[in-house]
Scaffold this motif. Sequence first.
Motif, PDB file in Angstrom:
ATOM      1  N   ILE A  89      15.041 -13.389  -4.231  1.00 32.65           N
ATOM      2  CA  ILE A  89      14.224 -12.355  -4.884  1.00 32.65           C
ATOM      3  C   ILE A  89      14.915 -11.981  -6.188  1.00 32.65           C
ATOM      4  CG2 ILE A  89      13.275 -10.025  -4.719  1.00 32.65           C
ATOM      5  CD1 ILE A  89      13.444 -10.351  -1.645  1.00 32.65           C
ATOM      6  N   ARG A  90      14.191 -12.098  -7.280  1.00 35.30           N
ATOM      7  CA  ARG A  90      14.745 -11.739  -8.585  1.00 35.30           C
ATOM      8  C   ARG A  90      14.057 -10.478  -9.095  1.00 35.30           C
ATOM      9  NH1 ARG A  90      18.276 -15.186 -10.645  1.00 35.30           N
ATOM     10  NH2 ARG A  90      18.286 -17.392 -10.001  1.00 35.30           N
ATOM     11  N   ASN A  91      14.844  -9.445  -9.318  1.00 36.59           N
ATOM     12  CA  ASN A  91      14.328  -8.172  -9.844  1.00 36.59           C
ATOM     13  C   ASN A  91      14.322  -8.265 -11.377  1.00 36.59           C
ATOM     14  OD1 ASN A  91      15.473  -4.696  -9.828  1.00 36.59           O
ATOM     15  ND2 ASN A  91      13.450  -5.555 -10.185  1.00 36.59           N
ATOM     16  N   LEU A 121      11.508 -19.965  -0.750  1.00 37.41           N
ATOM     17  CA  LEU A 121      10.659 -18.951  -1.377  1.00 37.41           C
ATOM     18  C   LEU A 121      11.390 -18.294  -2.548  1.00 37.41           C
ATOM     19  CD1 LEU A 121       8.177 -17.051  -1.491  1.00 37.41           C
ATOM     20  CD2 LEU A 121       9.302 -15.643   0.271  1.00 37.41           C
ATOM     21  N   LEU A 122      10.709 -18.230  -3.675  1.00 36.49           N
ATOM     22  CA  LEU A 122      11.242 -17.550  -4.851  1.00 36.49           C
ATOM     23  C   LEU A 122      10.235 -16.502  -5.294  1.00 36.49           C
ATOM     24  CD1 LEU A 122      13.213 -17.186  -7.224  1.00 36.49           C
ATOM     25  CD2 LEU A 122      12.077 -19.129  -8.358  1.00 36.49           C
ATOM     26  N   MET A 123      10.668 -15.239  -5.335  1.00 37.00           N
ATOM     27  CA  MET A 123       9.792 -14.152  -5.748  1.00 37.00           C
ATOM     28  C   MET A 123      10.420 -13.404  -6.926  1.00 37.00           C
ATOM     29  SD  MET A 123       8.045 -12.554  -2.320  1.00 37.00           S
ATOM     30  CE  MET A 123       9.519 -12.123  -1.410  1.00 37.00           C
ATOM     31  N   TYR A 124       9.569 -13.078  -7.910  1.00 37.83           N
ATOM     32  CA  TYR A 124       9.973 -12.233  -9.035  1.00 37.83           C
ATOM     33  C   TYR A 124       9.206 -10.921  -8.932  1.00 37.83           C
ATOM     34  CZ  TYR A 124      12.140 -16.214 -11.416  1.00 37.83           C
ATOM     35  OH  TYR A 124      12.948 -17.276 -11.766  1.00 37.83           O
ATOM     36  N   GLU A 125       9.926  -9.818  -9.074  1.00 31.96           N
ATOM     37  CA  GLU A 125       9.283  -8.502  -9.073  1.00 31.96           C
ATOM     38  C   GLU A 125      10.087  -7.562  -9.968  1.00 31.96           C
ATOM     39  OE1 GLU A 125       7.227  -5.491  -9.249  1.00 31.96           O
ATOM     40  OE2 GLU A 125       6.345  -7.179  -8.150  1.00 31.96           O
ATOM     41  N   LEU A 126       9.423  -7.033 -10.978  1.00 34.35           N
ATOM     42  CA  LEU A 126      10.094  -6.180 -11.963  1.00 34.35           C
ATOM     43  C   LEU A 126      10.333  -4.768 -11.455  1.00 34.35           C
ATOM     44  CD1 LEU A 126      11.134  -6.144 -14.879  1.00 34.35           C
ATOM     45  CD2 LEU A 126       8.815  -5.556 -15.628  1.00 34.35           C
ATOM     46  N   GLU A 127       9.490  -4.269 -10.544  1.00 31.98           N
ATOM     47  CA  GLU A 127       9.588  -2.890 -10.061  1.00 31.98           C
ATOM     48  C   GLU A 127      10.682  -2.775  -9.000  1.00 31.98           C
ATOM     49  OE1 GLU A 127       9.783   0.638  -9.251  1.00 31.98           O
ATOM     50  OE2 GLU A 127       8.237   0.223 -10.778  1.00 31.98           O
ATOM     51  N   PRO A 128      11.778  -2.049  -9.290  1.00 27.59           N
ATOM     52  CA  PRO A 128      12.908  -1.982  -8.348  1.00 27.59           C
ATOM     53  C   PRO A 128      12.561  -1.321  -7.020  1.00 27.59           C
ATOM     54  CG  PRO A 128      13.224  -0.455 -10.191  1.00 27.59           C
ATOM     55  CD  PRO A 128      12.057  -1.319 -10.552  1.00 27.59           C
ATOM     56  N   ARG A 129      11.557  -0.432  -7.023  1.00 27.77           N
ATOM     57  CA  ARG A 129      11.206   0.269  -5.786  1.00 27.77           C
ATOM     58  C   ARG A 129      10.580  -0.655  -4.741  1.00 27.77           C
ATOM     59  NH1 ARG A 129       7.740   5.046  -8.461  1.00 27.77           N
ATOM     60  NH2 ARG A 129       7.323   3.334  -9.928  1.00 27.77           N
ATOM     61  N   LEU A 130      10.185  -1.866  -5.133  1.00 31.02           N
ATOM     62  CA  LEU A 130       9.582  -2.805  -4.187  1.00 31.02           C
ATOM     63  C   LEU A 130      10.584  -3.793  -3.588  1.00 31.02           C
ATOM     64  CD1 LEU A 130       6.292  -3.542  -6.166  1.00 31.02           C
ATOM     65  CD2 LEU A 130       6.402  -2.583  -3.854  1.00 31.02           C
ATOM     66  N   ARG A 155       0.824  -1.212   0.000  1.00 33.01           N
ATOM     67  CA  ARG A 155       0.000   0.000   0.000  1.00 33.01           C
ATOM     68  C   ARG A 155       0.858   1.262   0.000  1.00 33.01           C
ATOM     69  NH1 ARG A 155      -4.458  -1.158  -2.328  1.00 33.01           N
ATOM     70  NH2 ARG A 155      -5.301  -3.125  -1.560  1.00 33.01           N
ATOM     71  N   ALA A 156       1.966   1.216   0.696  1.00 33.69           N
ATOM     72  CA  ALA A 156       2.866   2.382   0.699  1.00 33.69           C
ATOM     73  C   ALA A 156       3.368   2.658  -0.711  1.00 33.69           C
ATOM     74  CB  ALA A 156       4.032   2.140   1.652  1.00 33.69           C
ATOM     75  N   PHE A 157       3.615   1.591  -1.479  1.00 32.44           N
ATOM     76  CA  PHE A 157       4.091   1.787  -2.842  1.00 32.44           C
ATOM     77  C   PHE A 157       2.990   2.330  -3.749  1.00 32.44           C
ATOM     78  CE2 PHE A 157       4.468  -0.087  -7.142  1.00 32.44           C
ATOM     79  CZ  PHE A 157       5.517   0.703  -7.595  1.00 32.44           C
ATOM     80  N   THR A 158       1.809   1.723  -3.721  1.00 27.30           N
ATOM     81  CA  THR A 158       0.749   2.188  -4.619  1.00 27.30           C
ATOM     82  C   THR A 158       0.302   3.601  -4.267  1.00 27.30           C
ATOM     83  OG1 THR A 158      -0.928   1.091  -3.231  1.00 27.30           O
ATOM     84  CG2 THR A 158      -0.099  -0.116  -5.154  1.00 27.30           C
ATOM     85  N   ALA A 159       0.508   4.021  -3.022  1.00 26.53           N
ATOM     86  CA  ALA A 159       0.160   5.390  -2.640  1.00 26.53           C
ATOM     87  C   ALA A 159       1.027   6.420  -3.364  1.00 26.53           C
ATOM     88  CB  ALA A 159       0.292   5.561  -1.123  1.00 26.53           C
ATOM     89  N   THR A 160       2.183   5.998  -3.844  1.00 21.89           N
ATOM     90  CA  THR A 160       3.067   6.918  -4.570  1.00 21.89           C
ATOM     91  C   THR A 160       2.715   7.007  -6.055  1.00 21.89           C
ATOM     92  OG1 THR A 160       4.716   5.236  -5.177  1.00 21.89           O
ATOM     93  CG2 THR A 160       4.937   6.274  -3.005  1.00 21.89           C
ATOM     94  N   LEU A 161       1.775   6.172  -6.509  1.00 26.91           N
ATOM     95  CA  LEU A 161       1.431   6.131  -7.931  1.00 26.91           C
ATOM     96  C   LEU A 161       0.149   6.896  -8.217  1.00 26.91           C
ATOM     97  CD1 LEU A 161       1.926   2.285  -8.575  1.00 26.91           C
ATOM     98  CD2 LEU A 161       3.604   4.118  -8.926  1.00 26.91           C
ATOM     99  N   THR A 162       0.086   7.524  -9.383  1.00 27.92           N
ATOM    100  CA  THR A 162      -1.175   8.083  -9.851  1.00 27.92           C
ATOM    101  C   THR A 162      -2.025   6.926 -10.387  1.00 27.92           C
ATOM    102  OG1 THR A 162      -0.403   8.414 -12.115  1.00 27.92           O
ATOM    103  CG2 THR A 162       0.009  10.199 -10.542  1.00 27.92           C
ATOM    104  N   ARG A 163      -3.324   7.174 -10.573  1.00 26.94           N
ATOM    105  CA  ARG A 163      -4.181   6.132 -11.121  1.00 26.94           C
ATOM    106  C   ARG A 163      -3.695   5.699 -12.502  1.00 26.94           C
ATOM    107  NH1 ARG A 163      -6.827   2.595  -8.970  1.00 26.94           N
ATOM    108  NH2 ARG A 163      -8.436   2.500 -10.572  1.00 26.94           N
ATOM    109  N   GLU A 164      -3.204   6.664 -13.286  1.00 31.17           N
ATOM    110  CA  GLU A 164      -2.716   6.342 -14.625  1.00 31.17           C
ATOM    111  C   GLU A 164      -1.488   5.444 -14.558  1.00 31.17           C
ATOM    112  OE1 GLU A 164      -3.563   9.372 -13.547  1.00 31.17           O
ATOM    113  OE2 GLU A 164      -5.469   9.444 -14.669  1.00 31.17           O
ATOM    114  N   GLU A 165      -0.561   5.744 -13.625  1.00 35.76           N
ATOM    115  CA  GLU A 165       0.635   4.913 -13.472  1.00 35.76           C
ATOM    116  C   GLU A 165       0.258   3.502 -13.014  1.00 35.76           C
ATOM    117  OE1 GLU A 165       4.160   8.029 -12.157  1.00 35.76           O
ATOM    118  OE2 GLU A 165       2.648   7.459 -10.677  1.00 35.76           O
ATOM    119  N   GLN A 166      -0.694   3.420 -12.095  1.00 37.41           N
ATOM    120  CA  GLN A 166      -1.101   2.118 -11.579  1.00 37.41           C
ATOM    121  C   GLN A 166      -1.723   1.267 -12.681  1.00 37.41           C
ATOM    122  OE1 GLN A 166      -3.796   2.346  -8.246  1.00 37.41           O
ATOM    123  NE2 GLN A 166      -3.263   0.303  -7.511  1.00 37.41           N
TER     124      GLN A 166
END
Length: 509
Positions: free
Chosen positions: A122-124, A87-96, A13-24
Amino acid sequence: MSSLVDVANTVGRAFTATLTREEQRAMGQFMTPPAVAVFMAQCLVASATQTTAKVLEPAAGGGILAAAVVEGLLAKPQAERPRRIELLMYELEPRLIDGLKALCQQMRVACEQCGVEFDYLIRNEDFLLSELALLGQPLPGLLTIANPPFLKLNKSTDRRAALHAYAVHGQPNIYALFMAATARLTPPDGGWCFITPRSWMAGAYFKAARRTLLQHLTIDRLHAFESRTEGFEEDAVLQETVIAWGNGRALAEPGANILVTRSQGAGDIATAGIQALPLARVVSADEHAMFSLPAHDADPFEGWTATLKTYGFEVSTGPVVAFRATEHIREHGGTDTVPLLWLQHVRQQQISWPVQKKREHIVATAESAWMLVANAPMVVMRRFSPKEDERRVTCAAYLGQLPGPVVGLENHLNYIYRRNGTMTPNEARGISAFLASHTVDAHFRALAGSTQINATELRKLPLPPLDVLIQIGEVVGENPTLATIDTVVSEALALTADQQPNNMNVVAG
């Protein structure tokens, strides 16, 4: 101390709060509500017996689904708890990434407190471009859980579509590629769980993805969110969403059931009722392999094998594509024009032309003849209807009452006609009434969350005997109300059932 799910929810939620609706929307990034994440994970790990549980979250976001799975595994009785979690996680967004690392450290502490070994990676990077996804080999003990991004892909320019061509047909959506790619990784002793829009369950665009899922998985449970707004309430996602669970046994047991539950949103998941439906009621056995979520255990269409084609009818899409036919479309009529019907002209059981809101005339000459249809009885329907409409199908019997030897039908309309002959007025009225009935409405709402009723679904629709449809047309008359239609159709189908004592399930429930 906060639960792992609460920690992950705060990160997301902290991350999505930094995004505009268009970015999300551009990212397709919508975070899973905690109650939904816990529900997904509980069902996923309920039968997990792995000594080493391998957990994959291929589009991690804030990591809430992985957190829910780890908590679910640790909550199992000690004898059923895994000795090790990887645990193996993939996430493309570096800010997360930093938030995911901190979450994994807390997972490690929670596991140590329960005497469970824990390791994570964790794989970025983009999971769909990863070696794991492209290799597509099952991993023993794998539990996959995901809320993938919702984005349409350009299959001619996006190499993800090309690399996962086995799951692409028509206009692909990235979430279907995530579903298909992870299905290939799921072993017989593993589990698979996704929350997505319902659109993958029907329609031609997701045909290849559905076939891939069924090739590698047995889908054994589905949960539908009936509200378009309450599944992801904090993100205001206007989608009917569904959760699907499966395991790596691609061949279902004879007589297998699928458990189906429903809720309005996250708030009433705990009180959702359960249906156990035969696999054949949920997944069609033909090449399209479409999924449906019938509201009743009994099938009102059971025993009906006829379709439109059986009776010599065909369904087509209106051939007038406005932006390609600009030179032929007119605002005012003339000696060389005929009526052009648009979406706005078709109301429930009524054709209203003109309405003075569109260019409602089209030139009828040899040059435009290919896009015009015979001015004869047919059933005309909207391809798209507002979700709030009382019925999924908005259609009307057109009896040839407008002037001219031909008429134009714009591309947002479908129409049913007799290919080598002329539909009678009572056939048109009867088919139109049947399509607008509650019986058919329930069928289409079970089939897909989409408001589009495509030609494929209409061609596959089981129909009662033709004389029953004609009888319905004789009784309903001109411009019937929905209440009249439901009464007439129910009585006609009940009479048909009475005449077929060995097929009592024909009657609509």
